[in-house]
Design an enzyme around this catalytic site. Structure first.
Site, PDB file in Angstrom:
ATOM      1  N   ARG A  79      -3.806   1.438  20.287  1.00  0.00           N
ATOM      2  CA  ARG A  79      -3.249   2.420  19.346  1.00  0.00           C
ATOM      3  C   ARG A  79      -1.913   3.009  19.809  1.00  0.00           C
ATOM      4  NH1 ARG A  79      -1.013   4.788  16.303  1.00  0.00           N
ATOM      5  NH2 ARG A  79      -1.640   6.165  14.582  1.00  0.00           N
ATOM      6  N   CYS A  81     -14.917   2.557  20.767  1.00  0.00           N
ATOM      7  CA  CYS A  81     -15.708   1.443  20.237  1.00  0.00           C
ATOM      8  C   CYS A  81     -17.159   1.515  20.709  1.00  0.00           C
ATOM      9  CB  CYS A  81     -15.092   0.105  20.644  1.00  0.00           C
ATOM     10  SG  CYS A  81     -13.611  -0.311  19.700  1.00  0.00           S
ATOM     11  N   HIS A 121       0.679  -4.003   5.837  1.00  0.00           N
ATOM     12  CA  HIS A 121      -0.568  -4.002   6.606  1.00  0.00           C
ATOM     13  C   HIS A 121      -1.788  -4.439   5.804  1.00  0.00           C
ATOM     14  CE1 HIS A 121      -0.382  -0.107   4.587  1.00  0.00           C
ATOM     15  NE2 HIS A 121      -1.701  -0.080   4.676  1.00  0.00           N
ATOM     16  N   GLU A 122      -1.580  -5.003   4.589  1.00  0.00           N
ATOM     17  CA  GLU A 122      -2.730  -5.402   3.759  1.00  0.00           C
ATOM     18  C   GLU A 122      -2.525  -6.875   3.410  1.00  0.00           C
ATOM     19  OE1 GLU A 122      -4.185  -2.312   0.897  1.00  0.00           O
ATOM     20  OE2 GLU A 122      -4.126  -3.925  -0.558  1.00  0.00           O
ATOM     21  N   CYS A 162     -10.330   2.776  17.408  1.00  0.00           N
ATOM     22  CA  CYS A 162     -10.328   2.048  18.688  1.00  0.00           C
ATOM     23  C   CYS A 162      -9.116   2.531  19.481  1.00  0.00           C
ATOM     24  CB  CYS A 162     -10.231   0.551  18.421  1.00  0.00           C
ATOM     25  SG  CYS A 162      -9.887  -0.436  19.897  1.00  0.00           S
ATOM     26  N   CYS A 203       0.863  -1.186   0.000  1.00  0.00           N
ATOM     27  CA  CYS A 203       0.000   0.000   0.000  1.00  0.00           C
ATOM     28  C   CYS A 203       0.897   1.232   0.000  1.00  0.00           C
ATOM     29  CB  CYS A 203      -0.895  -0.029   1.243  1.00  0.00           C
ATOM     30  SG  CYS A 203      -1.835   1.488   1.514  1.00  0.00           S
ATOM     31  N   HIS A 204       0.397   2.331  -0.526  1.00  0.00           N
ATOM     32  CA  HIS A 204       1.204   3.556  -0.556  1.00  0.00           C
ATOM     33  C   HIS A 204       1.578   4.039   0.843  1.00  0.00           C
ATOM     34  CE1 HIS A 204       1.416   4.580  -4.852  1.00  0.00           C
ATOM     35  NE2 HIS A 204       0.420   3.722  -4.900  1.00  0.00           N
ATOM     36  N   THR A 205       0.808   3.646   1.841  1.00  0.00           N
ATOM     37  CA  THR A 205       1.143   4.069   3.203  1.00  0.00           C
ATOM     38  C   THR A 205       2.416   3.361   3.691  1.00  0.00           C
ATOM     39  OG1 THR A 205      -1.191   4.453   3.567  1.00  0.00           O
ATOM     40  CG2 THR A 205       0.184   4.358   5.530  1.00  0.00           C
ATOM     41  N   CYS A 258      -7.032  -3.158   3.606  1.00  0.00           N
ATOM     42  CA  CYS A 258      -6.809  -1.699   3.608  1.00  0.00           C
ATOM     43  C   CYS A 258      -7.495  -0.960   2.456  1.00  0.00           C
ATOM     44  CB  CYS A 258      -5.328  -1.354   3.652  1.00  0.00           C
ATOM     45  SG  CYS A 258      -5.062   0.440   3.744  1.00  0.00           S
ATOM     46  N   ARG A 261      -2.735  -2.821  -7.289  1.00  0.00           N
ATOM     47  CA  ARG A 261      -2.184  -3.538  -6.150  1.00  0.00           C
ATOM     48  C   ARG A 261      -1.271  -4.670  -6.632  1.00  0.00           C
ATOM     49  NH1 ARG A 261      -2.882   0.341  -3.149  1.00  0.00           N
ATOM     50  NH2 ARG A 261      -3.852   0.159  -1.090  1.00  0.00           N
ATOM     51  N   CYS A 309     -13.645  -0.092  24.523  1.00  0.00           N
ATOM     52  CA  CYS A 309     -13.128   1.249  24.849  1.00  0.00           C
ATOM     53  C   CYS A 309     -14.180   2.310  24.527  1.00  0.00           C
ATOM     54  CB  CYS A 309     -11.827   1.522  24.085  1.00  0.00           C
ATOM     55  SG  CYS A 309     -12.050   1.868  22.331  1.00  0.00           S
ATOM     56  N   CYS A 332     -11.858  -3.249  19.766  1.00  0.00           N
ATOM     57  CA  CYS A 332     -11.894  -4.023  21.023  1.00  0.00           C
ATOM     58  C   CYS A 332     -13.316  -4.206  21.556  1.00  0.00           C
ATOM     59  CB  CYS A 332     -11.015  -3.351  22.082  1.00  0.00           C
ATOM     60  SG  CYS A 332     -11.743  -1.878  22.830  1.00  0.00           S
TER      61      CYS A 332
HETATM   62  N1  LIG Z   1      -7.297   7.106   5.122  1.00  0.00           N
HETATM   63  C1  LIG Z   1      -7.027   5.827   5.017  1.00  0.00           C
HETATM   64  O1  LIG Z   1      -7.492   5.008   5.828  1.00  0.00           O
HETATM   65  C2  LIG Z   1      -6.159   5.326   3.924  1.00  0.00           C
HETATM   66  C3  LIG Z   1      -5.441   6.197   3.144  1.00  0.00           C
HETATM   67  N2  LIG Z   1      -4.646   5.751   2.125  1.00  0.00           N
HETATM   68  C4  LIG Z   1      -3.951   6.766   1.336  1.00  0.00           C
HETATM   69  O2  LIG Z   1      -4.729   7.022   0.178  1.00  0.00           O
HETATM   70  C5  LIG Z   1      -3.896   7.581  -0.839  1.00  0.00           C
HETATM   71  C6  LIG Z   1      -4.188   6.898  -2.166  1.00  0.00           C
HETATM   72  O3  LIG Z   1      -3.764   5.556  -2.164  1.00  0.00           O
HETATM   73  P1  LIG Z   1      -3.665   4.734  -3.545  1.00  0.00           P
HETATM   74  O4  LIG Z   1      -4.947   4.824  -4.292  1.00  0.00           O
HETATM   75  O5  LIG Z   1      -3.148   3.400  -3.204  1.00  0.00           O
HETATM   76  O6  LIG Z   1      -2.556   5.616  -4.291  1.00  0.00           O
HETATM   77  P2  LIG Z   1      -2.096   5.738  -5.816  1.00  0.00           P
HETATM   78  O7  LIG Z   1      -0.775   6.408  -5.811  1.00  0.00           O
HETATM   79  O8  LIG Z   1      -2.241   4.431  -6.502  1.00  0.00           O
HETATM   80  O9  LIG Z   1      -3.166   6.709  -6.460  1.00  0.00           O
HETATM   81  C7  LIG Z   1      -3.034   8.103  -6.454  1.00  0.00           C
HETATM   82  C8  LIG Z   1      -3.488   8.657  -7.821  1.00  0.00           C
HETATM   83  O10 LIG Z   1      -3.443  10.074  -7.738  1.00  0.00           O
HETATM   84  C9  LIG Z   1      -2.961  10.593  -8.976  1.00  0.00           C
HETATM   85  N3  LIG Z   1      -2.417  11.932  -8.702  1.00  0.00           N
HETATM   86  C10 LIG Z   1      -1.215  12.263  -8.159  1.00  0.00           C
HETATM   87  N4  LIG Z   1      -1.111  13.598  -8.023  1.00  0.00           N
HETATM   88  C11 LIG Z   1      -2.277  14.127  -8.493  1.00  0.00           C
HETATM   89  C12 LIG Z   1      -2.784  15.454  -8.606  1.00  0.00           C
HETATM   90  N5  LIG Z   1      -2.078  16.517  -8.216  1.00  0.00           N
HETATM   91  N6  LIG Z   1      -4.038  15.636  -9.124  1.00  0.00           N
HETATM   92  C13 LIG Z   1      -4.765  14.560  -9.527  1.00  0.00           C
HETATM   93  N7  LIG Z   1      -4.334  13.267  -9.432  1.00  0.00           N
HETATM   94  C14 LIG Z   1      -3.113  13.066  -8.935  1.00  0.00           C
HETATM   95  C15 LIG Z   1      -1.947   9.569  -9.449  1.00  0.00           C
HETATM   96  O11 LIG Z   1      -1.755   9.647 -10.853  1.00  0.00           O
HETATM   97  C16 LIG Z   1      -2.619   8.262  -9.018  1.00  0.00           C
HETATM   98  O12 LIG Z   1      -3.461   7.751 -10.046  1.00  0.00           O
HETATM   99  C17 LIG Z   1      -2.454   7.440  -0.314  1.00  0.00           C
HETATM  100  O13 LIG Z   1      -2.085   8.692   0.244  1.00  0.00           O
HETATM  101  C18 LIG Z   1      -2.586   6.396   0.789  1.00  0.00           C
HETATM  102  O14 LIG Z   1      -1.551   6.524   1.728  1.00  0.00           O
HETATM  103  C19 LIG Z   1      -4.602   4.430   1.772  1.00  0.00           C
HETATM  104  C20 LIG Z   1      -5.322   3.524   2.491  1.00  0.00           C
HETATM  105  C21 LIG Z   1      -6.081   3.875   3.662  1.00  0.00           C
HETATM  106  N1  LIG Z   2       1.344   7.520  11.233  1.00  0.00           N
HETATM  107  C1  LIG Z   2       0.730   8.281  10.208  1.00  0.00           C
HETATM  108  C2  LIG Z   2      -0.747   7.943  10.150  1.00  0.00           C
HETATM  109  C3  LIG Z   2      -1.151   7.760   8.755  1.00  0.00           C
HETATM  110  C4  LIG Z   2      -2.639   7.479   8.657  1.00  0.00           C
HETATM  111  O1  LIG Z   2      -3.421   8.394   8.660  1.00  0.00           O
HETATM  112  N2  LIG Z   2      -3.013   6.214   8.558  1.00  0.00           N
HETATM  113  C5  LIG Z   2      -4.381   5.839   8.270  1.00  0.00           C
HETATM  114  C6  LIG Z   2      -4.362   4.550   7.594  1.00  0.00           C
HETATM  115  S1  LIG Z   2      -3.506   4.636   6.104  1.00  0.00           S
HETATM  116  C7  LIG Z   2      -3.526   3.114   5.541  1.00  0.00           C
HETATM  117  O2  LIG Z   2      -2.983   2.805   4.547  1.00  0.00           O
HETATM  118  C8  LIG Z   2      -5.216   5.671   9.511  1.00  0.00           C
HETATM  119  O3  LIG Z   2      -6.069   4.821   9.618  1.00  0.00           O
HETATM  120  N3  LIG Z   2      -5.038   6.505  10.471  1.00  0.00           N
HETATM  121  C9  LIG Z   2      -5.698   6.421  11.735  1.00  0.00           C
HETATM  122  C10 LIG Z   2      -4.764   5.919  12.794  1.00  0.00           C
HETATM  123  O4  LIG Z   2      -5.220   5.672  13.908  1.00  0.00           O
HETATM  124  O5  LIG Z   2      -3.570   5.764  12.483  1.00  0.00           O
HETATM  125  C11 LIG Z   2       0.902   9.774  10.429  1.00  0.00           C
HETATM  126  O6  LIG Z   2       1.043  10.186  11.571  1.00  0.00           O
HETATM  127  O7  LIG Z   2       0.881  10.485   9.419  1.00  0.00           O
HETATM  128 ZN   LIG Z   3      -2.943   0.926   3.422  1.00  0.00          ZN
HETATM  129 ZN   LIG Z   4     -11.825  -0.148  21.220  1.00  0.00          ZN
END
Ligand SMILES: NC(=O)C1=CN([C@@H]2O[C@H](COP(=O)(O)OP(=O)(O)OC[C@H]3O[C@@H](n4cnc5c(N)ncnc54)[C@H](O)[C@@H]3O)[C@@H](O)[C@H]2O)C=CC1
Ligand SMILES: N[C@@H](CCC(=O)N[C@@H](CSC=O)C(=O)NCC(=O)O)C(=O)O
Ligand SMILES: [Zn+2]
Ligand SMILES: [Zn+2]
Length: 379
Positions: A117, A105, A69-70, A113, A47-49, A177, A372, A102, A99
């Site tokens: 953490r 949750c 993590h995936e 949760c 994953c990009h993270t 993820c 992926r 907490c 959990c």
């Molecule tokens: N909040 C959460 O729980 C999670 C967050 N993430 C985050 O989500 C983000 C996306 O993940 P993926 O889809 O796997 O990434 P990815 O890199 O595959 O997709 C990003 C896309 O954005 C495009 N892009 C880049 N700069 C741009 C711009 N200025 N304007 C328009 N498009 C642009 C790229 O061409 C690419 O197609 C990452 O930052 C990742 O860390 C991932 C999983 C969980």
């Molecule tokens: N440690 C990072 C936290 C980055 C972040 O926001 N992670 C996401 C998941 S991204 C998965 O690919 C998230 O779920 N955050 C909630 C959490 O409890 O971590 C930073 O500090 O930037």
């Molecule tokens: Zn992820």
């Molecule tokens: Zn909990």
């Protein structure tokens, strides 16, 4: 021969320092303590993270560590007091724990949760604040409470979802993820209604899952925005109805979208991790009700900004972690939806490689064609 109660030596990809190639090492994995589960990881995706933390831009990043993590695997052994999984169960490790006890949750308001953490952010297990990974006695930090770039890992029991044993682990590992994050951003966080106009910034896995979720929610238009024009053809199969490339326009992208949609979109999603795009995603929303959801992870030190007037005039700015899904309860439900062909998963797997090829796999991940890449973890 049972390995229960014994230290297991196995292969893992160790990040010794930010940005330096991962090194496949023989790692010792200690047995699970009370409330812990040791898992044989069969498949993990990248994953990009993972790349973000590896880059050194994550304020919580600790080195040396084992990223990942995936993933999906099989329980090898459990520690004292673990009742909800047993050896042989097929599981998905969950970086977002659940959990059920907490205040988070029990709030009914969030999927975050609080139980483990602090420990997972410090790269250790909660019981003794130590790592279960070591190399010749030197501790190696855990990552996100999962560390799936190892053939065996130890996680907290509140971070394990037991899934249908019939589900193909080389596919459902993705439900740890990226895919749930996009679907849940639409269904749980934004709660998109039928007929809505949706804008998705970034058409990687997360953005495509947003598009898929928006289509399923009955959105009338799903506008995909990406600077890579190659992304559009594939995006159509995930529900994107129109494509906008910011590079084709002189005006700010938010103005382009406002003009295209009679005043702005109902919902927007930032799936890149770029704070300028986060601003554009908010500002392309319709006055009075438009909601923008931040999904992308931005680097340490980055901050978002906009004129407060944007919020005064009714736009709403939100964020989502793991799409708001409660992990242990809802990951098995997502697996069941996949088994019933109600959500896509296979379509996001563009590359298959092995643990030994992990550095090359990250290079593919950064290339435009990869959604992926799934690594086979066992020989
Ligand atoms: N909040 C959460 O729980 C999670 C967050 N993430 C985050 O989500 C983000 C996306 O993940 P993926 O889809 O796997 O990434 P990815 O890199 O595959 O997709 C990003 C896309 O954005 C495009 N892009 C880049 N700069 C741009 C711009 N200025 N304007 C328009 N498009 C642009 C790229 O061409 C690419 O197609 C990452 O930052 C990742 O860390 C991932 C999983 C969980
Ligand atoms: N440690 C990072 C936290 C980055 C972040 O926001 N992670 C996401 C998941 S991204 C998965 O690919 C998230 O779920 N955050 C909630 C959490 O409890 O971590 C930073 O500090 O930037
Ligand atoms: Zn992820
Ligand atoms: Zn909990």
């Amino acid at each position: 021969m049972s390995t229960e109660g014994q230290v297991i030596t196995c292969k893992a990809a160790v990040a010794w320092e930010p940005n330096k190639p991962l090194v496949i090492e023989d790692v010792q994995v200690a047995p699970p303590q009370a409330g812990e589960v040791r898992i044989k990881i069969l498949f993990t995706a990248l994953c990009h993270t993972d790349a973000y933390t590896w880059s050194g831009k994550d304020p919580e990043g600790l080195f040396p560590c084992i990223l990942g993590h995936e993933a999906a695997g099989i329980v090898e052994s459990v520690g004292e007091g673990v009742t909800e999984v047993q050896p042989g169960d097929h599981v998905i490790p969950c970086y977002q724990a659940e959990c059920r006890e907490c205040k988070f949750c029990k709030s009914g308001k969030t999927n975050l949760c609080g139980k483990v953490r602090a420990a997972t952010g410090a790269g250790v297990m909660m019981n003794d604040r130590k790592s279960r990974f070591s190399i010749n006695g030197k501790p190696i930090y855990h990552f996100m409470g999962t560390s799936t770039f190892s053939q065996y890992t130890v996680v907290h029991d509140v971070s394990v979802a037991k899934i249908d044993p019939q589900a193909p682990l080389d596919k459902v590992c993705l439900l740890g993820c990226g895919v749930p994050t996009g679907l849940g951003a639409v269904w749980n966080t934004a709660k998109v209604e039928p007929g809505s106009i949706v804008a998705v910034f970034g058409l990687g896995t997360v953005g495509l899952a947003v598009a898929e979720g928006a289509k399923a929610a009955g959105a009338s238009r799903v506008i995909g925005i990406d600077i890579d024009p190659k992304k559009f053809d594939r995006a159509k199969n995930f529900g994107v109805t129109e494509f906008v490339n910011p590079k084709d326009h002189d005006k700010p992208i938010q103005q382009v979208l406002v003009d295209l949609t009679d005043g702005g979109v109902d919902y927007s999603f930032e799936c890149i991790g770029n704070v300028s795009v986060m601003r554009a995603a908010l500002e392309c929303c319709h006055k009075g009700w438009g909601t923008s959801v931040i999904v992308g992870v931005a680097a340490s030190g980055q901050e978002i900004s906009t004129r407060p007037f944007q919020l005064v005039t009714g736009r709403v700015w939100k964020g989502t972690a793991f799409g708001g899904f409660k992990s242990r309860s809802q990951v098995p439900w997502l697996v069941d939806k996949y088994m019933k062909k109600e959500i896509k998963v296979d379509e996001y797997v563009t590359h298959n490689m092995t643990l030994g090829e992990i550095n090359e796999a990250f290079r593919y991940m950064h290339g435009g064609d990869c959604l992926r890449c799934v690594l086979k973890m066992q020989d």
